[in-house]
Design an enzyme around this catalytic site. Structure first.
Site, PDB file in Angstrom:
ATOM      1  N   GLN A  18       0.798  -1.220   0.094  1.00  0.00           N
ATOM      2  CA  GLN A  18      -0.145  -0.010  -0.074  1.00  0.00           C
ATOM      3  C   GLN A  18       0.862   1.333  -0.022  1.00  0.00           C
ATOM      4  O   GLN A  18       0.238   2.384  -0.342  1.00  0.00           O
ATOM      5  CB  GLN A  18      -0.888  -0.007   1.088  1.00  0.00           C
ATOM      6  CG  GLN A  18      -1.933  -1.108   1.160  1.00  0.00           C
ATOM      7  CD  GLN A  18      -2.938  -1.313   2.105  1.00  0.00           C
ATOM      8  OE1 GLN A  18      -2.575  -2.107   3.275  1.00  0.00           O
ATOM      9  NE2 GLN A  18      -3.911  -0.577   2.323  1.00  0.00           N
ATOM     10  N   HIS A 112       1.087  -9.396   4.397  1.00  0.00           N
ATOM     11  CA  HIS A 112      -0.012  -8.873   4.721  1.00  0.00           C
ATOM     12  C   HIS A 112      -0.698  -8.680   3.141  1.00  0.00           C
ATOM     13  O   HIS A 112      -0.454  -7.832   2.326  1.00  0.00           O
ATOM     14  CB  HIS A 112       0.031  -7.290   4.854  1.00  0.00           C
ATOM     15  CG  HIS A 112      -0.988  -6.287   5.177  1.00  0.00           C
ATOM     16  ND1 HIS A 112      -0.927  -5.676   6.548  1.00  0.00           N
ATOM     17  CD2 HIS A 112      -1.925  -6.151   4.404  1.00  0.00           C
ATOM     18  CE1 HIS A 112      -2.149  -5.029   6.577  1.00  0.00           C
ATOM     19  NE2 HIS A 112      -2.747  -5.113   5.184  1.00  0.00           N
ATOM     20  N   ASN A 155      -1.935 -11.205   8.295  1.00  0.00           N
ATOM     21  CA  ASN A 155      -2.762 -10.124   8.448  1.00  0.00           C
ATOM     22  C   ASN A 155      -3.987 -10.553   7.969  1.00  0.00           C
ATOM     23  O   ASN A 155      -4.401 -10.874   6.753  1.00  0.00           O
ATOM     24  CB  ASN A 155      -2.351  -9.040   7.698  1.00  0.00           C
ATOM     25  CG  ASN A 155      -3.241  -7.715   8.039  1.00  0.00           C
ATOM     26  OD1 ASN A 155      -3.647  -7.264   9.101  1.00  0.00           O
ATOM     27  ND2 ASN A 155      -4.315  -7.412   6.890  1.00  0.00           N
ATOM     28  N   GLU A 156      -5.073 -10.513   8.766  1.00  0.00           N
ATOM     29  CA  GLU A 156      -6.723 -10.648   8.743  1.00  0.00           C
ATOM     30  C   GLU A 156      -7.018 -11.770   7.696  1.00  0.00           C
ATOM     31  O   GLU A 156      -7.481 -11.626   6.689  1.00  0.00           O
ATOM     32  CB  GLU A 156      -7.210  -9.419   7.874  1.00  0.00           C
ATOM     33  CG  GLU A 156      -7.167  -8.219   8.810  1.00  0.00           C
ATOM     34  CD  GLU A 156      -8.080  -7.038   8.085  1.00  0.00           C
ATOM     35  OE1 GLU A 156      -8.338  -6.989   7.078  1.00  0.00           O
ATOM     36  OE2 GLU A 156      -8.424  -6.130   8.990  1.00  0.00           O
TER      37      GLU A 156
HETATM   38  C1  FCB Z   1      -7.679  -3.794   6.562  1.00  0.00           C
HETATM   39  C2  FCB Z   1      -6.481  -4.094   5.767  1.00  0.00           C
HETATM   40  C3  FCB Z   1      -5.664  -2.918   5.545  1.00  0.00           C
HETATM   41  C4  FCB Z   1      -6.451  -1.496   5.133  1.00  0.00           C
HETATM   42  C5  FCB Z   1      -7.649  -1.544   5.844  1.00  0.00           C
HETATM   43  C6  FCB Z   1      -8.674  -0.371   5.684  1.00  0.00           C
HETATM   44  O1  FCB Z   1      -8.559  -4.800   5.944  1.00  0.00           O
HETATM   45  O2  FCB Z   1      -5.622  -5.004   6.860  1.00  0.00           O
HETATM   46  O3  FCB Z   1      -4.566  -3.039   4.633  1.00  0.00           O
HETATM   47  O4  FCB Z   1      -7.030  -2.108   3.925  1.00  0.00           O
HETATM   48  O5  FCB Z   1      -8.543  -2.857   6.227  1.00  0.00           O
END
Ligand code: FCB
Length: 391
Positions: A18, A112, A155-156
């Site tokens: 990003q 990520h 991440n997520e």
């Molecule tokens: C999350 C992501 C991050 C960003 C935010 C708004 O899902 O981890 O990279 O995009 O949302």
């Protein structure tokens, strides 16, 4: 004033793809090229943070923040299968040392959202070699992470398992599916990858090891409690429960959505929706932290690894964050063990196919790359130095 515990970490977060620019060798870059006709914008030079990371960190350090979360880019470190780049590892090592030099605790995300093209070509997370390949990358990453205190493997995973399949949806012009559930197979592969990688990181570093979960702050609509429980498990609790075996869990919270008989209700259009089209819900963070604490009990410390708002009105960002932090302080007072708060995001960055939703405490001129701090950066810096937020 609502105060936070001693030693509470205050910082902001970014992710490699990003902000870095020119990540030519990953799956997102490829998607950006093929989906251009559907309104997906390219990351291009992004914010050139690959070269300007010291300037980025200095913005935090000058204001008394104590932490910076950033991610490693797998496609740079392992451009070809099994071929690791010493030079790129050296680059991320310099980022860690720069953070330290500036008084910031580096909080490092190993994965990520993006992966190398060769991994994509083999089927990505559905490839039967995916977990082994990820662990090999993690082992190499650990050669520069030995003294980092907080490491996030993935991440997520719960969003990655949506957007991975959802990249097609992006291409179809539906970039932010608001009611999709994770693909179970991809979700299970990510859980296996985390379970295999976390002990490796623990063995090779001194860090607390965990992953981050997108907390949805879901609520049940009347009569739909059963559906709510089912959906909440599939999209969130399944991933939170994995953290039982970890040293901490990252909570990431932005908004809240109800669940009805059909599942998660997409955000209805509203004047005060954020630039993501999400409902304005500064109370989401408190709900998310309390829910995570309920699922995991008191044994797993929480780090707020993302919280913020996409808006072009910086006063609104301050208002949103004030409420979120008050609710966070209240959750801590009620027993949640929270160790820090990392705002998403430090910079107005590339929001996965779109430059419109601006989450940053700092704007960036994308021609000159000049960083232009917003009032919210100074405001949050004051909160950090006081370790307290106004009531
Ligand atoms: C999350 C992501 C991050 C960003 C935010 C708004 O899902 O981890 O990279 O995009 O949302």
């Amino acid at each position: 004033m609502s105060s936070f515990p001693d030693g509470f970490l205050w910082g902001a977060a970014t992710a490699a793809h990003q902000v870095e620019g020119n990540n030519l060798n990953n799956d997102w870059w490829r998607l950006e090229q093929v989906a251009a006709d559907y309104g997906v914008q390219p990351s291009g030079d992004a914010l050139d943070s690959y070269h300007r990371y010291r300037e980025d960190m200095q913005l935090l350090s000058d204001r008394g923040f104590t932490a910076y979360r950033f991610s490693l880019e797998w496609s740079r470190i392992e451009p070809l299968p099994g071929k690791f780049s010493r030079a790129e590892l050296g680059h991320y090592r310099r980022m860690i040392e720069t953070a330290r030099e500036l008084g910031l605790d580096p909080i490092v995300t190993i994965h990520h959202f993006t992966h190398p093209l060769w991994f994509d070509d083999r089927g990505a997370w559905l490839w039967d070699g995916a977990v082994d390949a990820f662990v090999q990358y993690v082992e190499q990453a650990c050669t520069i992470l030995h003294d980092v205190r907080w490491i996030i493997t993935i991440n997520e995973p719960n969003v990655l398992a949506i957007t991975h399949g959802g990249q097609r949806q992006v291409a179809m012009g539906n970039p932010y599916p608001q009611n999709a559930l994770p693909d179970q197979e991809i979700g299970d592969a990510l859980i296996a990858a985390h379970r295999a990688a976390a002990p490796v990181v623990r063995r090779l570093t001194d860090a607390k090891v965990g992953w981050t979960v997108a907390n949805q702050a879901l609520t049940a609509t009347s009569g739909n409690e059963e559906k709510f429980a089912e959906v909440q498990y599939l999209i969130e609790d399944k991933y939170l429960e994995v953290s039982r075996d970890d040293d901490f869990v990252g909570v990431q919270s932005y908004t809240s959505q109800p669940v009805d008989a059909d599942g998660i209700v997409p955000h209805p259009p509203a004047d005060d929706n954020t630039l993501m089209g999400w409902a304005y819900r500064p109370d989401a963070l408190g709900i998310a932290v309390r829910h995570t604490h309920d699922v995991l009990g008191g044994d797993v410390p929480i780090l707020v690894t993302e919280n913020g708002i996409a808006t072009d009105d910086d006063e609104r960002r301050i208002a949103y964050t004030t409420t979120a932090l008050r609710d966070l302080a209240a959750a801590i007072a009620d027993g949640a063990d929270v160790r820090g708060y990392l705002h998403w995001s430090l910079l107005d960055n590339f929001e996965w196919g779109h430059w419109g939703p601006t989450f940053g405490l700092v704007a960036v001129d994308r021609e000159s790359f000049e960083r232009r701090p917003k009032p919210s950066l100074d405001w949050l810096g004051t909160v950090a130095r006081r370790n307290a937020v106004e009531d």
